[in-house]
Design a protein around this motif. Sequence first.
Motif, PDB file in Angstrom:
ATOM      1  N   LEU A  21      43.815  14.753  10.931  1.00  0.00           N
ATOM      2  CA  LEU A  21      44.508  14.113   9.821  1.00  0.00           C
ATOM      3  C   LEU A  21      43.954  14.585   8.483  1.00  0.00           C
ATOM      4  O   LEU A  21      44.716  14.923   7.565  1.00  0.00           O
ATOM      5  CB  LEU A  21      44.380  12.588   9.917  1.00  0.00           C
TER       6      LEU A  21
ATOM      7  N   ASP B 254      43.349   5.201  10.791  1.00  0.00           N
ATOM      8  CA  ASP B 254      43.618   6.597  11.165  1.00  0.00           C
ATOM      9  C   ASP B 254      42.538   7.525  10.606  1.00  0.00           C
ATOM     10  O   ASP B 254      42.084   8.452  11.288  1.00  0.00           O
ATOM     11  CB  ASP B 254      44.990   7.031  10.655  1.00  0.00           C
TER      12      ASP B 254
ATOM     13  N   ASP C  46      39.984   9.696  12.954  1.00  0.00           N
ATOM     14  CA  ASP C  46      39.952  11.158  12.869  1.00  0.00           C
ATOM     15  C   ASP C  46      38.531  11.656  12.645  1.00  0.00           C
ATOM     16  O   ASP C  46      38.086  12.627  13.273  1.00  0.00           O
ATOM     17  CB  ASP C  46      40.872  11.631  11.742  1.00  0.00           C
TER      18      ASP C  46
END
Length: 384
Positions: A327, A370, A374
């Motif tokens: 990401l 997120d 990551d």
Amino acid sequence: MSSKSWSPRSLAAQAMGKIDPLTKAVVPPIHVATTYIRDEDNGYSSGFIYGRPDNETVHEAQAVLAMLEEAKAGALLFGSGMAAATSVFQALAPGDHVVASKVMYWALRAWLLNEATRWGLTIDFVETDDLAALKAAVKPGVTKLVWVETPSNPLWTITDIAAAAEIAHKAGARLAVDSTCASPVHTRPLTLGADIVMHAATKVLNGHSDVVAGALCAREDDAFWNRIKTVRKGQGGILGPFEAYLLMRGMRTLHLRQERQSASAMALAERLSAHPLVARVLYPGLPQHPGHDIAARQMENGFGYMLSVQVTGGETAAVKTAAHVELYKRATSLGGVESLIEHRASIEGAGSPCPTDLLRLSTGIEDLEDLYADLDQALRAGHR
């Protein structure tokens, strides 16, 4: 309620509330003209003469930034952060002495080391977060400029702006502050005693990674500020109208972006501090950060969007970690809506003060969970 009472957040959101007089548009138009009609008496009653020193779109963006920074003398926009920063040094006289932060944006540091001496300047680098060292480096009557970057990139050390201003002013020098990694949402150096504040406006002021721009704001409209204006005019350093329009668009959402980015950066710093594969987190919002108390005093609305981590496996693990993000984007720059990661020592090269196990993180507006997930998977992959 008087319009004079509107908050900076409200004024920035509406780009100072200016309405186009011709169309009544709520979004200011882009002015692209390079030349302007003279009056019958051969004058320029409009105040605009030629596109190199003057442009209405640039003026409007400057007004927004000057408002945000509480800059009584106004703001100037440049074609890049480097153009803005170097114009300050070029406004000095040959033989002038400068004291600058040892940890600072590497490209400006390289310019000062390799090019500023060609202008006849003498530069001393010092840990400006150490006020005793700063005071010892400043030479009364000789030092003309103290250049401070806070938080400093990429170690995020904090310099006490008010104390640095007092030291500079007692010696007869000016204080300039690179506040790129703070933004006026978090710190307004001019209100703390600085004379000039600089931004690489490419970064969080624009916030969308689609404009290269620089900016200076000044507390007093004095001879030195006018000298900087002359440098910009003579060297053609003004920002283009399309870039100024995009920058103004970015500043309209600055407060929203900074609130999200700073909150996420704080949460990441706390969680990564407990990660088994992270040796150290550098972020001024953490209580264990050496500059935390000063940052808490001179910053507001959070502690900024930038942090760095030192990984347990040294340089090899750091490089491998950056290679395994999904990401985060492996790219230079900072302050955009997308989160970036970079192994700074290999970018800066020889002479860099950056530890080889350090990764610099620019926090965007993505989902916090997120972002952490990551980094977690990348750290684990980097240590295999």
